[in-house]
Design a protein around this motif. Structure first.
Motif, short mmCIF file in Angstrom:
data_model
loop_
_atom_site.label_atom_id
_atom_site.label_comp_id
_atom_site.label_asym_id
_atom_site.label_seq_id
_atom_site.Cartn_x
_atom_site.Cartn_y
_atom_site.Cartn_z
N ARG A 40 0.83 -1.20 0.00
CA ARG A 40 0.00 0.00 0.00
C ARG A 40 0.87 1.26 0.00
O ARG A 40 0.57 2.23 -0.70
CB ARG A 40 -0.95 0.00 1.20
CG ARG A 40 -1.80 1.23 1.31
CD ARG A 40 -2.72 1.40 0.12
NE ARG A 40 -3.56 2.57 0.31
CZ ARG A 40 -4.30 3.12 -0.61
NH1 ARG A 40 -4.35 2.59 -1.81
NH2 ARG A 40 -5.01 4.19 -0.35
N ARG A 41 1.95 1.24 0.78
CA ARG A 41 2.86 2.39 0.81
C ARG A 41 3.40 2.66 -0.59
O ARG A 41 3.43 3.80 -1.06
CB ARG A 41 4.01 2.13 1.79
CG ARG A 41 5.07 3.24 1.80
CD ARG A 41 6.21 2.94 2.75
NE ARG A 41 6.95 1.73 2.47
CZ ARG A 41 7.84 1.57 1.48
NH1 ARG A 41 8.09 2.57 0.65
NH2 ARG A 41 8.48 0.44 1.33
N GLU A 42 3.80 1.60 -1.28
CA GLU A 42 4.33 1.75 -2.64
C GLU A 42 3.25 2.22 -3.61
O GLU A 42 3.53 3.01 -4.50
CB GLU A 42 4.96 0.44 -3.10
CG GLU A 42 6.25 0.12 -2.34
CD GLU A 42 6.83 -1.24 -2.67
OE1 GLU A 42 6.14 -2.07 -3.32
OE2 GLU A 42 7.99 -1.49 -2.27
N GLU A 43 2.01 1.74 -3.46
CA GLU A 43 0.90 2.21 -4.30
C GLU A 43 0.72 3.72 -4.16
O GLU A 43 0.41 4.40 -5.15
CB GLU A 43 -0.41 1.54 -3.89
CG GLU A 43 -0.59 0.12 -4.34
CD GLU A 43 -1.86 -0.50 -3.78
OE1 GLU A 43 -2.71 0.22 -3.21
OE2 GLU A 43 -2.00 -1.74 -3.92
N LEU A 44 0.88 4.22 -2.94
CA LEU A 44 0.73 5.65 -2.69
C LEU A 44 1.97 6.45 -3.04
O LEU A 44 1.97 7.68 -2.97
CB LEU A 44 0.37 5.89 -1.21
CG LEU A 44 -0.99 5.35 -0.76
CD1 LEU A 44 -1.15 5.51 0.75
CD2 LEU A 44 -2.13 6.03 -1.51
#
Length: 99
Positions: A40-44
């Motif tokens: 999720r961090r990478e998606e953001l």
């Protein structure tokens, strides 16, 4: 010289020890939570430092968490969820006899 055991035999031996199943399950949960946060961090498009700042943590704590090195508390999961623009949902489900 001692005879080498197959991995499946060694694994079965280790898992038959008292507490091994619980330790394995705890490690699995830590790994899955960390992987979910990292994805999720990478998606953001956030760095670990940016996520840490949003969640009120230090970057090394985020790194350890993503690597599965710590078992988080519910308040920590809430902070991470909010920082990742997610809603935390905790469920208790019946154990599967097949698992």
């Amino acid at each position: 010289m001692a005879e080498r055991k197959a991995w499946s035999d060694k694994s079965a031996e280790i898992m038959s020890r008292p507490g091994a199943g619980a330790a394995y399950e705890a490690a699995r949960i830590r790994f899955e939570l960390g992987e979910t946060v990292r994805r999720r961090r990478e998606e953001l498009g956030l760095t670990q430092a940016e996520l840490a700042e949003r969640a009120g943590l230090e970057q090394p704590a985020v790194d350890r968490f993503e690597a599965g090195g710590t078992m988080p508390t519910i308040p920590m999961l809430e902070r991470l969820a909010e920082a990742l623009e997610l809603r935390l949902s905790v469920q208790l489900q019946p154990l599967s006899r097949a698992g």
